[in-house]
Design a protein around this motif. Structure first.
Motif, mmCIF file in Angstrom:
data_model
loop_
_atom_site.group_PDB
_atom_site.id
_atom_site.type_symbol
_atom_site.label_atom_id
_atom_site.label_comp_id
_atom_site.label_asym_id
_atom_site.label_seq_id
_atom_site.Cartn_x
_atom_site.Cartn_y
_atom_site.Cartn_z
ATOM 1 N N VAL A 109 0.832 -1.202 0.000
ATOM 2 C CA VAL A 109 0.000 0.000 0.000
ATOM 3 C C VAL A 109 0.869 1.255 0.000
ATOM 4 C CG1 VAL A 109 -1.624 1.336 1.400
ATOM 5 C CG2 VAL A 109 -2.016 -1.091 1.033
ATOM 6 N N GLY A 110 1.946 1.252 0.815
ATOM 7 C CA GLY A 110 2.824 2.414 0.851
ATOM 8 C C GLY A 110 3.498 2.688 -0.477
ATOM 9 N N GLU A 111 4.020 1.624 -1.125
ATOM 10 C CA GLU A 111 4.685 1.809 -2.411
ATOM 11 C C GLU A 111 3.690 2.212 -3.502
ATOM 12 O OE1 GLU A 111 6.736 -1.783 -3.174
ATOM 13 O OE2 GLU A 111 8.258 -1.469 -1.607
ATOM 14 N N ALA A 112 2.506 1.587 -3.496
ATOM 15 C CA ALA A 112 1.503 1.949 -4.498
ATOM 16 C C ALA A 112 1.034 3.382 -4.308
ATOM 17 C CB ALA A 112 0.321 0.985 -4.426
ATOM 18 N N PHE A 113 0.878 3.803 -3.050
ATOM 19 C CA PHE A 113 0.447 5.183 -2.782
ATOM 20 C C PHE A 113 1.503 6.166 -3.267
ATOM 21 C CE2 PHE A 113 0.488 8.895 -0.012
ATOM 22 C CZ PHE A 113 -0.820 9.324 -0.107
ATOM 23 N N THR A 114 2.773 5.891 -2.965
ATOM 24 C CA THR A 114 3.842 6.784 -3.397
ATOM 25 C C THR A 114 3.946 6.844 -4.920
ATOM 26 O OG1 THR A 114 5.064 6.241 -1.372
ATOM 27 C CG2 THR A 114 6.290 7.287 -3.156
ATOM 28 N N ALA A 115 3.820 5.667 -5.564
ATOM 29 C CA ALA A 115 3.899 5.650 -7.028
ATOM 30 C C ALA A 115 2.713 6.366 -7.664
ATOM 31 C CB ALA A 115 3.969 4.200 -7.518
ATOM 32 N N ALA A 116 1.524 6.201 -7.068
ATOM 33 C CA ALA A 116 0.335 6.817 -7.650
ATOM 34 C C ALA A 116 0.367 8.335 -7.534
ATOM 35 C CB ALA A 116 -0.922 6.259 -6.980
ATOM 36 N N PHE A 117 0.921 8.849 -6.454
ATOM 37 C CA PHE A 117 0.889 10.291 -6.243
ATOM 38 C C PHE A 117 2.160 10.990 -6.713
ATOM 39 C CE2 PHE A 117 -2.670 9.204 -3.639
ATOM 40 C CZ PHE A 117 -3.483 10.309 -3.709
ATOM 41 N N ASN A 118 3.142 10.242 -7.173
ATOM 42 C CA ASN A 118 4.331 10.862 -7.744
ATOM 43 C C ASN A 118 4.500 10.529 -9.214
ATOM 44 O OD1 ASN A 118 5.067 12.004 -5.286
ATOM 45 N ND2 ASN A 118 6.293 10.251 -4.678
ATOM 46 N N SER A 119 3.508 9.860 -9.806
ATOM 47 C CA SER A 119 3.650 9.409 -11.186
ATOM 48 C C SER A 119 3.521 10.571 -12.175
ATOM 49 C CB SER A 119 2.610 8.327 -11.497
ATOM 50 O OG SER A 119 1.294 8.828 -11.260
#
Length: 413
Positions: free
Chosen positions: A141-151
């Motif tokens: 969840v942490g990695e997906a959240f970071t990737a989704a909001f920094n993509s």
């Protein structure tokens, strides 16, 4: 009298004079790069502060490491695992004894004992894997959240960073101060989310063995309830995606970006405390109706019905506000489900409003209740048939009409 110096920087000495001359001449001292001196340096520092606050908010909302234990041999998790395993064995022993005493019933008791045997083995195996599964989900969840909001710039944090650099009010110190203030408020909400979410995950992980031990009876209702609460805590950071459709509408405005950020944090905290908003089942039902109307595949129908099952909402007044369970009532319902999985029945709380809510509802519905009562009386009076023994009418008789006899004539002899 000597003339006063025209340059105020001449009154300074050393590095202070160098810095003053660099600021007044429009260049940043030390590197020779063009700029706007002190004002430009302050603006850059504020932008760096805003970017730092965004990083802090992301780290608090979706941290890389959870507070919960990572392995089953953790000192925190080990006592609960020991208790859950022994509790599952005790429940299985009781089930075997009951099935042996009622073996005359035949196949039903044998089926119950077989289900209890398999469920106990599954429960004991699952108890040791709970910390690892939660750790993997938390990290994902942490990695997906970071990737989704920094993509890209379509996300909220990406839009804020882009507006800080190239927004319409990026050069306005007031706009930058507003977004920094909004980020500070959002940081406070993010800290509140952190101290609410992480201890909640820890509590649910430690409570996992005790809940899974109830599976030895063959009742999975408590496990479903526990899993839904835990998954809600794990995946709540994605509540920030709910404001993503509004990001293009406010692109270029730092003030509106800050408003969206605070609204997203409030929504995420609301989802942690109360779960998914009530509009979620309606959206899921609409999606299910759309899919069922576009395809005739039984497999697809079964999939959408499993994801969006039929439900019914209970409301006191259709046009009034919804009745939301209080935290105390919600905890009572959860505890009844957990105790019911162990075969313990607790008295249910009466489904009634609090005194304050009942008074407010009575005052709000007073006019409507009076109108309903009056309409019922009129409908009842209109539907009532006339009584033949009632008093004669007192309406005036037309001229020339014979007078009606006051009493029936006496019978002849």
């Amino acid at each position: 009298m000597p003339d006063e110096p025209k340059d105020n920087c001449s009154l300074l000495r050393g590095a202070a004079r160098t810095y003053c001359e660099g600021g007044s001449s429009g260049s940043t001292p030390g590197d020779g790069s063009p700029g706007e001196g002190v004002a430009n340096g302050a603006s850059d520092h504020i932008k760096d502060l805003a970017n730092s606050l965004i990083s802090k908010i992301q780290g608090m909302i979706a941290p890389k490491d959870a507070w919960a234990p990572h392995k089953a041999d953790s000192a925190i998790y080990q006592p609960f695992l020991w208790m859950g395993e022994h509790l599952a064995v005790a429940i299985f022993t009781c089930v075997v004894v009951v099935c042996a005493l009622t073996a005359w019933q035949g196949a039903p008791r044998l089926r119950q004992m077989g289900v209890s045997t398999g469920s106990t083995l599954v429960a004991v195996v699952a108890m040791g894997s709970i910390p690892g599964i939660v750790e993997v989900l938390h990290r994902a969840v942490g990695e997906a959240f970071t990737a989704a909001f920094n993509s890209d710039e379509a996300s909220l944090f990406g839009a804020i960073k882009e507006d800080l650099a190239h927004g319409a009010d990026s050069g306005n110190p007031l706009g930058i101060l507003v977004i920094v203030s909004a980020l500070v408020v959002a940081l406070a909400f993010a800290a509140l989310v952190l101290v609410t979410r992480e201890p909640g995950i820890l509590v649910f992980v430690c409570m996992g063995p005790l809940v899974w031990a109830s599976l030895a009876r063959g009742d999975a209702s408590a496990i479903r309830l526990w899993a839904m609460r835990l998954l809600g805590l794990l995946f709540c950071p994605f509540a920030l995606l709910a404001v993503t459709p509004f990001v293009p509408l406010v692109r270029g405005s730092l003030v509106m970006d800050g408003v969206l950020l605070v609204a997203a944090d409030v929504l995420m905290l609301r989802m942690i405390v109360h779960g998914v908003p009530w509009i979620g089942p309606r959206v899921a039902g609409a999606a299910r109706t759309y899919v069922e109307g576009r395809t005739s595949s039984p497999l697809v129908h079964a999939a959408v019905r499993a994801g969006a099952p039929d439900y019914a909402e209970q409301e006191s007044v259709p046009r009034g506000p919804r009745i939301v369970p209080t935290p105390g009532r919600a905890m009572s319902q959860d505890s009844r489900a957990v105790l019911g999985a162990y075969g313990l029945r607790t008295p249910s709380r009466p489904g009634r409003l609090t005194t304050e809510s009942a008074v407010v509802q009575t005052r709000r519905d007073a006019a409507r209740s009076a109108a309903i009562i009056a309409a019922r009386r009129q409908a009842r009076a209109a539907a009532q048939p006339p009584n033949p023994n009632s008093a004669p009418s007192t309406r005036p008789r037309p001229t020339g009409a014979p007078a009606a006899p006051s009493s029936p004539p006496a019978p002849g002899p």
